[in-house]
Design an enzyme around this catalytic site. Structure first.
Site, PDB file in Angstrom:
ATOM      1  N   LEU A  98      52.553  50.017  45.105  1.00  0.00           N
ATOM      2  CA  LEU A  98      53.786  49.554  45.757  1.00  0.00           C
ATOM      3  C   LEU A  98      54.233  48.201  45.228  1.00  0.00           C
ATOM      4  CD1 LEU A  98      53.198  47.139  48.041  1.00  0.00           C
ATOM      5  CD2 LEU A  98      52.340  49.060  49.336  1.00  0.00           C
ATOM      6  N   LEU A 132      62.230  44.474  31.211  1.00  0.00           N
ATOM      7  CA  LEU A 132      62.523  43.711  29.991  1.00  0.00           C
ATOM      8  C   LEU A 132      63.484  42.578  30.320  1.00  0.00           C
ATOM      9  CD1 LEU A 132      62.977  46.170  26.961  1.00  0.00           C
ATOM     10  CD2 LEU A 132      61.096  44.584  27.416  1.00  0.00           C
ATOM     11  N   CYS A 178      49.862  39.730  42.446  1.00  0.00           N
ATOM     12  CA  CYS A 178      49.221  40.838  41.720  1.00  0.00           C
ATOM     13  C   CYS A 178      49.126  40.619  40.215  1.00  0.00           C
ATOM     14  CB  CYS A 178      49.964  42.134  42.022  1.00  0.00           C
ATOM     15  SG  CYS A 178      50.023  42.493  43.779  1.00  0.00           S
ATOM     16  N   LYS A 202      46.949  37.521  38.789  1.00  0.00           N
ATOM     17  CA  LYS A 202      45.507  37.585  39.080  1.00  0.00           C
ATOM     18  C   LYS A 202      44.884  38.845  38.484  1.00  0.00           C
ATOM     19  CE  LYS A 202      44.910  39.868  43.604  1.00  0.00           C
ATOM     20  NZ  LYS A 202      44.508  41.185  43.128  1.00  0.00           N
ATOM     21  N   ARG A 259      53.118  33.244  46.323  1.00  0.00           N
ATOM     22  CA  ARG A 259      51.864  33.168  45.572  1.00  0.00           C
ATOM     23  C   ARG A 259      52.168  33.144  44.073  1.00  0.00           C
ATOM     24  NH1 ARG A 259      48.619  38.157  47.839  1.00  0.00           N
ATOM     25  NH2 ARG A 259      50.753  38.904  48.083  1.00  0.00           N
TER      26      ARG A 259
END
Ligand code: UGA
Length: 430
Positions: free
Chosen positions: A148, A248, A258, A261, A328
């Site tokens: 997701l 792009l 995501c 990390k 984040r």
């Protein structure tokens, strides 16, 4: 089906609410009592379009409950594991302490014959290590990665583009088929494979997406050195169906909880496995990505006679992408902090992410609207492409700023329209 979801953060809360929407009887479990209390009243602890409605419907129908006590999940037929796998400070590897704790908690309450389905993003080899702990209790483990996207999380969960099941036994795939019956009837492709492949599908998909973005950002660097326009370049190569135009978009680069990390954890795992060389290119992907943030700072200095110190700069956007309040590893927040550190008088705004940004950078000056953030600004920097920023009118914005200078850090504005209104416009790689 009776379902539990362990971990009610971004992934878990969305998954629990979506499973209830599909008609399952769901209990979400988390150690964070405040989060569980909010969710139990149907309140989403973060911004995600559509989630409040789903939570409210689920809670009202009593098909969706939340608890801090794992025992409340004991009669589930399927337990989903959806806890976070943050990056370890030192090594960049995934920190598996929450996964391990959740598996222990499930093992203590699981009924023989139940299936535990891992959704968290984990280093390859994790499922094989965890399976015996559950098998000792007569339960089985499957790995069922989640793809997701924030901002589209509900849609992606209810109508995924693929289902991937890593199983040790084909019978376990039938159980997941029952969970996802609605999507399967709608023709969603499903791939049944082993644990290692399922784990790798997830991280390799994110590594590919990160590489695609850094590829175009590398082309942006070349475009800057040659006077080419990376947006036209992306349009042109994107028309080749083998390449494709999506992901792009050159700009200030990728962030979030995501992609950054995951590429670091993937490299760390490859190093452990003795195949680090295979993923050395991901270091370059990371480096290109981080260079784009400094590039925005350098262009800001260029536009402001060589020095940002003492200049008023309006930063539009703090979230790592639009339709999210997630900051984040956000490129936007990072650039705002870098400009402040150089002595610029930064005022930042974002439709949803001001609160989360202030929890990370407490002394960041913010304003609730574009007009207030941009008042008397010498320079405006657009860093998150919220719809309302894409639709900004050059004349109206120019009426409140002191100088007409803008950096379009996401290449989403029409340069000519801004230049016609007397703005000095700079995109990234255009
Ligand atoms: C990403 C993946 O897209 C999901 O498939 C995956 O399930 C998820 O991570 C996860 O592992 O949980 P997400 O972090 O929500 O989803 O965000 P993306 O839409 O992938 O965007 C990531 C970053 O790339 C954003 O900062 C975005 O601004 C940037 N981006 C994206 C670009 O700079 N250029 C692009 O062309 C596309």
């Amino acid at each position: 089906m009776r379902i539990s979801v362990f971990g009610c953060g971004y992934l878990g809360a969305v998954h629990a609410a979506s499973m209830a929407e599909l008609g399952h009887d769901v209990v979400g479990v988390d150690v964070d009592a405040a989060k569980i209390a909010a969710l139990g009243e149907g309140h989403a602890p973060f911004f995600e379009p559509g989630l409040p409605d789903l939570l409210e419907r689920g809670v009202r129908s009593r098909r969706l409950r939340f608890s801090t006590d794992p025992a409340d999940a004991a009669d589930a037929e399927v337990h989903f594991l959806a806890v976070g796998t943050p990056q370890s400070e030192e090594s960049g590897a995934a920190d598996l302490r929450y996964v391990d704790a959740a598996v222990e908690a499930i093992a203590a309450i699981v009924r023989p014959g139940a299936l535990v389905a891992g959704k968290s993003t984990v280093p390859v080899g994790t499922a094989a290590r965890l399976a015996p702990i559950l098998e000792a209790r007569g339960a089985k483990l499957a790995w069922n990665p989640e793809f997701l996207r924030e901002g589209f999380a509900i849609e992606d969960t209810l109508r995924p583009d693929r289902l991937v099941y890593g199983v040790s036994d084909d019978a376990d795939a039938a159980v997941l088929d029952e969970v996802y019956a609605t999507a399967i009837e709608a023709g969603t492709p499903r791939i049944v494979t082993d644990y290692a492949t399922a784990e790798l599908v997830k991280v390799s998909a994110n590594a590919f997406l990160a590489t695609k973005i850094s590829f175009i950002n590398a082309m942006a660097e070349i475009s800057e050195a040659t006077g080419a326009d990376v947006t036209s370049l992306a349009d042109a190569i994107g028309l080749d169906a083998r390449i494709g135009r999506r992901f792009l978009n050159a700009g200030v680069g990728f962030g979030g909880g995501c992609l950054p990390k995951d590429i670091r954890a993937f490299q760390a795992r490859a190093d452990e496995l003795g195949v680090g060389e295979s993923l050395h290119f991901l270091r370059e992907v990371d480096a290109i990505n981080l260079r784009r943030r400094q590039r925005v700072v350098d262009v800001a200095a260029e536009l402001l006679d060589g020095d940002v110190a003492g200049k008023r700069i309006a930063v539009l956007g703090l979230a790592f992408k639009p339709d999210s309040d997630d900051v984040r590893d956000s490129p936007a927040l990072d650039v705002a902090a870098r400009l402040s550190a150089l002595g610029a008088d930064v005022v930042a705004t974002d439709p949803e992410a001001i609160g989360p940004a202030l929890r990370r950078v407490a002394d960041l000056a913010t304003a609730p609207t574009v007009e207030e953030a941009a008042r008397d600004a010498d320079l405006v920097v657009l860093l998150t492409e919220w719809r309302e920023y894409r639709d900004l009118e050059p004349e109206r914005l120019g009426a409140v700023t002191r100088g007409r200078r803008i950096i379009d850090g996401r290449n989403v504005l029409q340069p000519q329209a801004w230049r016609n209104a007397g703005w000095e416009y700079r995109g990234l790689g255009r």
